[in-house]
Design a protein around this motif. Structure first.
Motif, PDB file in Angstrom:
ATOM      1  N   TYR A  84      39.463 -53.565 -32.265  1.00  0.00           N
ATOM      2  CA  TYR A  84      40.160 -53.595 -30.975  1.00  0.00           C
ATOM      3  C   TYR A  84      39.153 -53.583 -29.837  1.00  0.00           C
ATOM      4  O   TYR A  84      39.318 -54.311 -28.847  1.00  0.00           O
ATOM      5  CB  TYR A  84      41.097 -52.401 -30.863  1.00  0.00           C
ATOM      6  N   THR A  85      38.113 -52.770 -29.968  1.00  0.00           N
ATOM      7  CA  THR A  85      37.075 -52.709 -28.942  1.00  0.00           C
ATOM      8  C   THR A  85      36.394 -54.062 -28.769  1.00  0.00           C
ATOM      9  O   THR A  85      36.182 -54.534 -27.649  1.00  0.00           O
ATOM     10  CB  THR A  85      36.033 -51.646 -29.304  1.00  0.00           C
ATOM     11  N   LEU A  86      36.040 -54.701 -29.889  1.00  0.00           N
ATOM     12  CA  LEU A  86      35.361 -55.994 -29.826  1.00  0.00           C
ATOM     13  C   LEU A  86      36.275 -57.076 -29.244  1.00  0.00           C
ATOM     14  O   LEU A  86      35.844 -57.888 -28.409  1.00  0.00           O
ATOM     15  CB  LEU A  86      34.876 -56.398 -31.222  1.00  0.00           C
ATOM     16  N   LEU A  87      37.537 -57.092 -29.684  1.00  0.00           N
ATOM     17  CA  LEU A  87      38.483 -58.088 -29.176  1.00  0.00           C
ATOM     18  C   LEU A  87      38.720 -57.886 -27.675  1.00  0.00           C
ATOM     19  O   LEU A  87      38.761 -58.852 -26.904  1.00  0.00           O
ATOM     20  CB  LEU A  87      39.796 -57.994 -29.941  1.00  0.00           C
TER      21      LEU A  87
ATOM     22  N   LYS B  75      30.119 -51.622 -23.433  1.00  0.00           N
ATOM     23  CA  LYS B  75      29.974 -50.167 -23.332  1.00  0.00           C
ATOM     24  C   LYS B  75      31.049 -49.555 -22.437  1.00  0.00           C
ATOM     25  O   LYS B  75      31.471 -48.416 -22.654  1.00  0.00           O
ATOM     26  CB  LYS B  75      28.567 -49.822 -22.814  1.00  0.00           C
ATOM     27  N   ASN B  76      31.514 -50.311 -21.451  1.00  0.00           N
ATOM     28  CA  ASN B  76      32.564 -49.801 -20.568  1.00  0.00           C
ATOM     29  C   ASN B  76      33.891 -49.618 -21.294  1.00  0.00           C
ATOM     30  O   ASN B  76      34.748 -48.849 -20.826  1.00  0.00           O
ATOM     31  CB  ASN B  76      32.761 -50.744 -19.376  1.00  0.00           C
ATOM     32  N   THR B  77      34.090 -50.301 -22.413  1.00  0.00           N
ATOM     33  CA  THR B  77      35.349 -50.139 -23.148  1.00  0.00           C
ATOM     34  C   THR B  77      35.516 -48.730 -23.690  1.00  0.00           C
ATOM     35  O   THR B  77      36.638 -48.332 -24.025  1.00  0.00           O
ATOM     36  CB  THR B  77      35.429 -51.140 -24.318  1.00  0.00           C
ATOM     37  N   SER B  78      34.431 -47.973 -23.774  1.00  0.00           N
ATOM     38  CA  SER B  78      34.551 -46.585 -24.251  1.00  0.00           C
ATOM     39  C   SER B  78      35.350 -45.724 -23.282  1.00  0.00           C
ATOM     40  O   SER B  78      35.802 -44.629 -23.650  1.00  0.00           O
ATOM     41  CB  SER B  78      33.158 -45.984 -24.462  1.00  0.00           C
ATOM     42  N   LEU B  79      35.543 -46.215 -22.047  1.00  0.00           N
ATOM     43  CA  LEU B  79      36.319 -45.463 -21.055  1.00  0.00           C
ATOM     44  C   LEU B  79      37.820 -45.685 -21.208  1.00  0.00           C
ATOM     45  O   LEU B  79      38.620 -44.998 -20.565  1.00  0.00           O
ATOM     46  CB  LEU B  79      35.892 -45.871 -19.642  1.00  0.00           C
ATOM     47  N   LEU B  80      38.220 -46.640 -22.038  1.00  0.00           N
ATOM     48  CA  LEU B  80      39.638 -46.949 -22.182  1.00  0.00           C
ATOM     49  C   LEU B  80      40.427 -45.807 -22.799  1.00  0.00           C
ATOM     50  O   LEU B  80      41.647 -45.755 -22.674  1.00  0.00           O
ATOM     51  CB  LEU B  80      39.814 -48.211 -23.038  1.00  0.00           C
ATOM     52  N   SER B  81      39.748 -44.903 -23.470  1.00  0.00           N
ATOM     53  CA  SER B  81      40.442 -43.802 -24.128  1.00  0.00           C
ATOM     54  C   SER B  81      41.192 -42.916 -23.140  1.00  0.00           C
ATOM     55  O   SER B  81      42.162 -42.252 -23.515  1.00  0.00           O
ATOM     56  CB  SER B  81      39.442 -42.961 -24.934  1.00  0.00           C
TER      57      SER B  81
END
Length: 267
Positions: A68-71, A206-212
């Motif tokens: 999901y993170t990669l997509l 790396k910014n996708t880690s903030l989606l949590s």
């Protein structure tokens, strides 16, 4: 005249160097784990008992979070590049009614933290517009606009870096402005844009880690769920850090090779 070997750009890391870097990183992580878990005599008084085997039954959840993170990254990078191309070209206009709002958009997104933007898009924007958005939609719009603001300046900078003689020659050949951009300016500018575009795309991952924070089921959010269920946060977040490292290392090395490959080779 071709540059001499002493002044040529260095090549990317060799496979042996990459393998050594990974080995050192793994060894360092293992030494830290041994130290804080009491594996080293006189260290780790608390004696934390590490157990990565507890994560095995959650392997599919972790894999789905990683995919999901990669997509999500691919989608946001693609949308951001499209926004950046349009706004970057728009910023070159001599019409202030076009450039002023585009500049305001760029500065707003570049000068505010992306975490604040995510929260604002999800909670405040629906209140102002009356349009309800899911967490995934809000996160996609926010990161696409955030990335587009940076991509825009990269595109604009790449275009204005091309010598004016190129455009003058294209005009002398009777090319229209669109033909000049497509056939002369953009192909040359793209070579200069590749390194910063790659670096910004890595930052998007790396910014996708903030989606949590919006409960978007990315890798970090799935890790939080697993940590809450297993009471093994150290193992979970160590695994997540290693997963990000293993994904980003080859991309970073490839970006560095692309940077050297697009650099000037003749003088």
């Amino acid at each position: 005249m071709r540059l001499s070997d002493s002044t040529a750009e260095p090549r990317g890391r060799s496979p042996l160097g990459i393998a050594l870097l990974v080995l050192l990183a793994v060894a360092g992580a293992w030494a830290a784990i041994r130290h804080f878990s009491g594996g080293v005599p006189g260290a780790g008084a608390a004696g934390y008992d590490w157990d990565f085997g507890a994560l095995w039954k959650y392997r599919w959840l972790l894999l789905s979070g990683l995919l999901y993170t990669l997509l999500f990254t691919v989608i946001c990078v693609a949308l951001g590049l499209l926004i950046g191309l349009v706004t970057g070209l728009g910023r070159l206009s001599s019409n202030k009614f076009i450039t002023a709002p585009l500049r305001a958009y760029i500065e707003v997104f570049r000068c505010t933290p992306v975490l604040v933007q995510l929260v604002w898009f999800y909670y405040a924007l629906p209140v102002l517009t009356g349009i309800e958005m899911t967490a995934v939609t809000a996160a996609t719009v926010c990161l696409a606009l955030y990335g587009g603001a940076f991509y825009s300046e990269i595109v604009r900078g790449g275009i204005i870096s091309i010598e004016t003689g190129q455009s003058e020659a294209a005009k002398a050949l009777g090319m229209t402005r669109l033909q000049m951009l497509r056939r002369v300016i953009l192909p040359q500018a793209f070579k200069k844009m590749v390194p910063p575009l790659m670096n910004q795309s890595i930052m998007q991952l790396k910014n996708t880690s903030l989606l949590s924070v919006l409960a978007v089921p990315d890798l970090l959010y799935q890790g939080q769920v697993i940590a809450h269920d297993t009471y093994r946060p150290l193992e979970v977040y160590t695994f997540i850090a290693v997963a990000y490292f293993l994904v980003l290392l080859p991309i970073t090395v490839w970006a560095k090779r692309m940077e050297y490959g697009t650099g000037p080779k003749e003088v």
